[in-house]
Design a protein around this motif. Structure first.
Motif, PDB file in Angstrom:
ATOM      1  N   LEU A   1      21.443  25.394 -12.991  1.00 28.19           N
ATOM      2  CA  LEU A   1      21.626  24.095 -13.621  1.00 28.19           C
ATOM      3  C   LEU A   1      20.990  24.026 -14.999  1.00 28.19           C
ATOM      4  CD1 LEU A   1      20.790  21.686 -10.643  1.00 28.19           C
ATOM      5  CD2 LEU A   1      23.059  22.240 -11.519  1.00 28.19           C
ATOM      6  N   GLN A   2      20.122  24.968 -15.285  1.00 21.32           N
ATOM      7  CA  GLN A   2      19.364  24.890 -16.529  1.00 21.32           C
ATOM      8  C   GLN A   2      20.225  25.075 -17.770  1.00 21.32           C
ATOM      9  OE1 GLN A   2      16.493  27.866 -15.256  1.00 21.32           O
ATOM     10  NE2 GLN A   2      14.859  26.344 -15.439  1.00 21.32           N
ATOM     11  N   LYS A   3      21.297  25.797 -17.602  1.00 19.86           N
ATOM     12  CA  LYS A   3      22.229  26.036 -18.702  1.00 19.86           C
ATOM     13  C   LYS A   3      21.458  26.518 -19.932  1.00 19.86           C
ATOM     14  CE  LYS A   3      25.511  22.721 -16.861  1.00 19.86           C
ATOM     15  NZ  LYS A   3      26.280  21.479 -17.073  1.00 19.86           N
ATOM     16  N   ASP A   4      21.619  25.822 -21.059  1.00 22.42           N
ATOM     17  CA  ASP A   4      20.991  26.283 -22.293  1.00 22.42           C
ATOM     18  C   ASP A   4      19.716  25.516 -22.631  1.00 22.42           C
ATOM     19  OD1 ASP A   4      23.100  28.100 -22.745  1.00 22.42           O
ATOM     20  OD2 ASP A   4      24.325  26.483 -23.580  1.00 22.42           O
ATOM     21  N   SER A   5      19.269  24.638 -21.733  1.00 21.51           N
ATOM     22  CA  SER A   5      18.121  23.808 -22.078  1.00 21.51           C
ATOM     23  C   SER A   5      16.831  24.621 -22.197  1.00 21.51           C
ATOM     24  CB  SER A   5      17.921  22.712 -21.026  1.00 21.51           C
ATOM     25  OG  SER A   5      17.469  23.274 -19.803  1.00 21.51           O
TER      26      SER A   5
ATOM     27  N   ARG B   1       0.842  -1.186   0.000  1.00 24.79           N
ATOM     28  CA  ARG B   1       0.000   0.000   0.000  1.00 24.79           C
ATOM     29  C   ARG B   1       0.886   1.249   0.000  1.00 24.79           C
ATOM     30  NH1 ARG B   1      -2.857  -3.473  -1.198  1.00 24.79           N
ATOM     31  NH2 ARG B   1      -4.977  -3.974  -0.460  1.00 24.79           N
ATOM     32  N   TYR B   2       0.392   2.318  -0.607  1.00 21.50           N
ATOM     33  CA  TYR B   2       1.159   3.569  -0.620  1.00 21.50           C
ATOM     34  C   TYR B   2       1.315   4.105   0.796  1.00 21.50           C
ATOM     35  CZ  TYR B   2       1.454   4.301  -5.663  1.00 21.50           C
ATOM     36  OH  TYR B   2       1.777   4.200  -6.997  1.00 21.50           O
ATOM     37  N   ILE B   3       2.536   4.562   1.101  1.00 20.81           N
ATOM     38  CA  ILE B   3       2.787   5.175   2.407  1.00 20.81           C
ATOM     39  C   ILE B   3       3.397   6.567   2.280  1.00 20.81           C
ATOM     40  CG2 ILE B   3       3.084   2.931   3.536  1.00 20.81           C
ATOM     41  CD1 ILE B   3       6.160   3.637   3.590  1.00 20.81           C
ATOM     42  N   TYR B   4       3.822   6.949   1.057  1.00 24.15           N
ATOM     43  CA  TYR B   4       4.517   8.232   0.912  1.00 24.15           C
ATOM     44  C   TYR B   4       4.087   8.941  -0.350  1.00 24.15           C
ATOM     45  CZ  TYR B   4       8.392  11.540   0.159  1.00 24.15           C
ATOM     46  OH  TYR B   4       9.145  12.682  -0.074  1.00 24.15           O
ATOM     47  N   ASN B   5       3.611  10.172  -0.178  1.00 21.62           N
ATOM     48  CA  ASN B   5       3.336  11.083  -1.287  1.00 21.62           C
ATOM     49  C   ASN B   5       4.471  12.080  -1.370  1.00 21.62           C
ATOM     50  OD1 ASN B   5       0.954   9.753  -1.588  1.00 21.62           O
ATOM     51  ND2 ASN B   5      -0.372  11.474  -1.085  1.00 21.62           N
ATOM     52  N   GLN B   6       5.068  12.186  -2.523  1.00 21.80           N
ATOM     53  CA  GLN B   6       6.197  13.089  -2.717  1.00 21.80           C
ATOM     54  C   GLN B   6       5.727  14.421  -3.283  1.00 21.80           C
ATOM     55  OE1 GLN B   6       9.139  12.413  -5.986  1.00 21.80           O
ATOM     56  NE2 GLN B   6      10.545  11.953  -4.300  1.00 21.80           N
ATOM     57  N   ALA B   7       6.209  15.507  -2.702  1.00 23.36           N
ATOM     58  CA  ALA B   7       5.912  16.839  -3.232  1.00 23.36           C
ATOM     59  C   ALA B   7       6.780  17.079  -4.454  1.00 23.36           C
ATOM     60  CB  ALA B   7       6.185  17.901  -2.171  1.00 23.36           C
ATOM     61  N   VAL B   8       6.145  17.357  -5.586  1.00 29.09           N
ATOM     62  CA  VAL B   8       6.867  17.572  -6.841  1.00 29.09           C
ATOM     63  C   VAL B   8       6.684  19.020  -7.276  1.00 29.09           C
ATOM     64  CG1 VAL B   8       7.178  16.846  -9.229  1.00 29.09           C
ATOM     65  CG2 VAL B   8       6.479  15.180  -7.499  1.00 29.09           C
ATOM     66  N   GLY B   9       7.787  19.721  -7.418  1.00 31.51           N
ATOM     67  CA  GLY B   9       7.750  21.121  -7.803  1.00 31.51           C
ATOM     68  C   GLY B   9       8.374  21.344  -9.159  1.00 31.51           C
ATOM     69  N   LYS B  10       8.236  22.557  -9.650  1.00 30.89           N
ATOM     70  CA  LYS B  10       8.804  22.920 -10.943  1.00 30.89           C
ATOM     71  C   LYS B  10       9.337  24.339 -10.846  1.00 30.89           C
ATOM     72  CE  LYS B  10       5.992  23.664 -14.391  1.00 30.89           C
ATOM     73  NZ  LYS B  10       5.048  23.414 -15.513  1.00 30.89           N
ATOM     74  N   ILE B  11      10.589  24.510 -11.241  1.00 31.83           N
ATOM     75  CA  ILE B  11      11.200  25.839 -11.246  1.00 31.83           C
ATOM     76  C   ILE B  11      11.433  26.240 -12.698  1.00 31.83           C
ATOM     77  CG2 ILE B  11      13.236  27.188 -10.617  1.00 31.83           C
ATOM     78  CD1 ILE B  11      13.484  25.566  -8.112  1.00 31.83           C
ATOM     79  N   GLU B  12      10.785  27.325 -13.082  1.00 33.71           N
ATOM     80  CA  GLU B  12      10.903  27.797 -14.457  1.00 33.71           C
ATOM     81  C   GLU B  12      12.262  28.447 -14.680  1.00 33.71           C
ATOM     82  OE1 GLU B  12       8.767  27.208 -16.690  1.00 33.71           O
ATOM     83  OE2 GLU B  12       6.987  26.595 -15.547  1.00 33.71           O
ATOM     84  N   LYS B  13      12.644  28.534 -15.932  1.00 32.58           N
ATOM     85  CA  LYS B  13      13.921  29.161 -16.284  1.00 32.58           C
ATOM     86  C   LYS B  13      13.880  30.640 -15.933  1.00 32.58           C
ATOM     87  CE  LYS B  13      17.210  29.752 -20.064  1.00 32.58           C
ATOM     88  NZ  LYS B  13      18.357  29.247 -19.317  1.00 32.58           N
TER      89      LYS B  13
ATOM     90  N   TYR C   1      21.281  16.286  -7.824  1.00 33.13           N
ATOM     91  CA  TYR C   1      20.797  16.643  -9.155  1.00 33.13           C
ATOM     92  C   TYR C   1      21.329  15.667 -10.191  1.00 33.13           C
ATOM     93  CZ  TYR C   1      25.422  18.598 -10.296  1.00 33.13           C
ATOM     94  OH  TYR C   1      26.769  18.761 -10.547  1.00 33.13           O
ATOM     95  N   ALA C   2      20.563  15.514 -11.262  1.00 31.81           N
ATOM     96  CA  ALA C   2      20.960  14.670 -12.388  1.00 31.81           C
ATOM     97  C   ALA C   2      21.055  15.535 -13.627  1.00 31.81           C
ATOM     98  CB  ALA C   2      19.944  13.550 -12.592  1.00 31.81           C
ATOM     99  N   GLY C   3      22.028  15.253 -14.471  1.00 29.14           N
ATOM    100  CA  GLY C   3      22.263  16.092 -15.634  1.00 29.14           C
ATOM    101  C   GLY C   3      21.846  15.464 -16.941  1.00 29.14           C
ATOM    102  N   GLU C   4      21.269  14.255 -16.883  1.00 34.43           N
ATOM    103  CA  GLU C   4      20.817  13.597 -18.109  1.00 34.43           C
ATOM    104  C   GLU C   4      19.575  14.309 -18.648  1.00 34.43           C
ATOM    105  OE1 GLU C   4      21.922  11.130 -19.891  1.00 34.43           O
ATOM    106  OE2 GLU C   4      23.546  10.329 -18.674  1.00 34.43           O
ATOM    107  N   GLY C   5      19.630  14.810 -19.888  1.00 32.09           N
ATOM    108  CA  GLY C   5      18.472  15.485 -20.466  1.00 32.09           C
ATOM    109  C   GLY C   5      18.136  16.740 -19.699  1.00 32.09           C
ATOM    110  N   ALA C   6      16.837  16.991 -19.496  1.00 32.24           N
ATOM    111  CA  ALA C   6      16.404  18.131 -18.691  1.00 32.24           C
ATOM    112  C   ALA C   6      16.838  17.894 -17.247  1.00 32.24           C
ATOM    113  CB  ALA C   6      14.898  18.306 -18.776  1.00 32.24           C
ATOM    114  N   PRO C   7      17.420  18.881 -16.592  1.00 32.78           N
ATOM    115  CA  PRO C   7      17.911  18.673 -15.225  1.00 32.78           C
ATOM    116  C   PRO C   7      16.793  18.359 -14.247  1.00 32.78           C
ATOM    117  CG  PRO C   7      17.998  21.002 -15.822  1.00 32.78           C
ATOM    118  CD  PRO C   7      17.656  20.253 -17.064  1.00 32.78           C
ATOM    119  N   GLU C   8      17.112  17.491 -13.292  1.00 36.95           N
ATOM    120  CA  GLU C   8      16.178  17.153 -12.220  1.00 36.95           C
ATOM    121  C   GLU C   8      16.899  17.290 -10.886  1.00 36.95           C
ATOM    122  OE1 GLU C   8      13.280  13.883 -14.409  1.00 36.95           O
ATOM    123  OE2 GLU C   8      14.760  13.214 -12.926  1.00 36.95           O
TER     124      GLU C   8
END
Length: 397
Positions: free
Chosen positions: A260-264, A125-137, A232-239
């Motif tokens: 971290l966004q660099k030129d993406s 059963r689910y026990i954890y909800n993760q807060a997911v955010g987004k930071i614009e360029k 942080y991960a640098g594969e593709g769009a940064p996460e």
């Protein structure tokens, strides 16, 4: 069909199956995984015609439940060759490893499901909800990297005391792991009830894991003191994963994430985000109670309350849990004592007990479910238990 637990020196034989079933994972990540994680994990396989056709891996973690630390395992890489699917291999592997974990008195195991429906029949059963955010360029991000900011020192000038205190951002090295563990312990240890222990070894592994994804862990320091950090991960769009920071440093964390966004030009996804960048919650981690007595003994009641009740548990997979359990806590103590008994006030399937004790479902809804029997007294006593609602699981593998 042969089910067996591989010897350590045979773990590498499962890499081909991983590559077949999870082609999105890079060579760099798998090099890291099989060199670091597979050195001390457990791998169960099913063999047909002398070849590995299905596998399940258990990665060991120490988990904290309230004030106690227990062994646990993160289930990962549940995979079966396409031609051998639909034969019940996954269920067979799960039952096998659950018995192994029970022998080690593991309170619960956890995983990040590809789909909830896969694991519901096995009482996860689910026990954890993760807060997911987004930071614009930020349009000024590139300028911030290339021009001197207001507080920077111009050639020939001396740095003022104020400027000396400006936070600096660096990539964590393996030797920083002990300081990172101390930072978590000193500032966040009491914030959550359930989480993986953040030891120096935990952070060394995190650094290597992120580096395998062309990323790392950023440390925000004021002088020699850590005031914030994030993976942080640098594969593709940064996460970004799990930003942790002291009060007053969130703006600096956001600024460093934008760099971290660099030129993406793409937004940065932030997992386990802070309130100011939070967009939504998503369920990410499911758990399955393994050794029920161990799990119940980790729970607490408020010190001013006494508690005593008994109930039968139905567990079709880990049948050792299918007993009548007595729970009691005396005056001036928070600890719950657990033992077997013969007199039951009600019945709870193990999945419903999981939903209840992790605070996912109120008892008024639990009692309406099939196979649940609760007396009024039992409901009152179960409500005294402090529910494990503050969970923090952001592990990837």
């Amino acid at each position: 069909m042969i089910i067996r637990k591989l010897e350590q020196n045979d773990h590498g034989k499962t890499r081909e199956l991983w590559e077949q079933v999870f082609p999105e994972d890079t060579k760099e990540f798998l090099d890291y995984y099989y060199f670091v994680k597979a050195r001390d994990n457990q791998i169960y396989v099913i063999e047909e015609e002398g070849e590995i056709r299905s596998m399940l891996q258990l990665n060991p973690y120490e988990i904290r439940i309230e004030n106690r630390v227990f062994p646990s395992f993160y289930i990962i890489a549940v995979a079966t060759q396409k031609e051998y699917r639909g034969r019940g291999y996954m269920g067979a592997l799960l039952r096998e490893c659950m018995q192994e974990m029970y022998s080690k008195k593991v309170p619960f195991t956890f995983l990040m499901p590809a789909a909830e429906a896969i694991y519901l029949p096995y009482d996860f059963r689910y026990i954890y909800n993760q807060a997911v955010g987004k930071i614009e360029k930020d349009e000024t991000a590139e300028k911030q990297k290339n021009i001197l900011r207001e507080n920077d020192v111009l050639p020939g000038e001396k740095r003022t005391d104020c400027q000396k205190e400006k936070p600096e951002c660096t990539d964590a090295m393996l030797w920083d792991a002990e300081q990172m563990a101390d930072f978590f312990k000193e500032n966040f240890e009491g914030k959550w009830q359930v989480y993986a222990e953040r030891s120096s070894e935990y952070y060394r592994t995190m650094i290597l894991e992120q580096q395998s994804e062309r990323g790392g862990v950023k440390l925000i320091k004021k002088g020699d003191t850590i005031v914030g950090m994030f993976a942080y991960a640098g594969e593709g769009a940064p996460e970004v994963r799990e930003p942790l920071f002291l009060q007053g440093y969130e703006e600096e964390i956001v600024r460093q994430i934008r760099l971290l966004q660099k030129d993406s030009g793409k937004p940065v996804r932030v997992y386990a985000a802070s309130p100011s960048v939070r967009t939504d919650f998503r369920p990410v981690i499911m758990a399955r109670i393994i050794c029920l007595k161990q799990f119940l003994s980790a729970l607490t009641v408020p010190e001013e309350m006494e508690m005593a009740c008994s109930f039968a548990v139905i567990d079709p997979l880990v049948t050792q849990n299918s007993r009548i359990w007595k729970l009691y806590s005396g005056p001036d103590e928070q600890e719950i004592h657990v033992c077997e008994t013969e007199d039951s006030e009600g019945v709870l399937p193990v999945a419903e007990l999981t939903d209840l004790l992790f605070g996912r479902t109120p008892i008024e809804e639990i009692e309406k479910r099939p196979d649940v029997i609760l007396t009024e007294h039992l409901k009152e006593e179960l409500e005294k238990i402090v529910k494990l609602e503050r969970v923090f699981f952001n592990e990837i593998v």
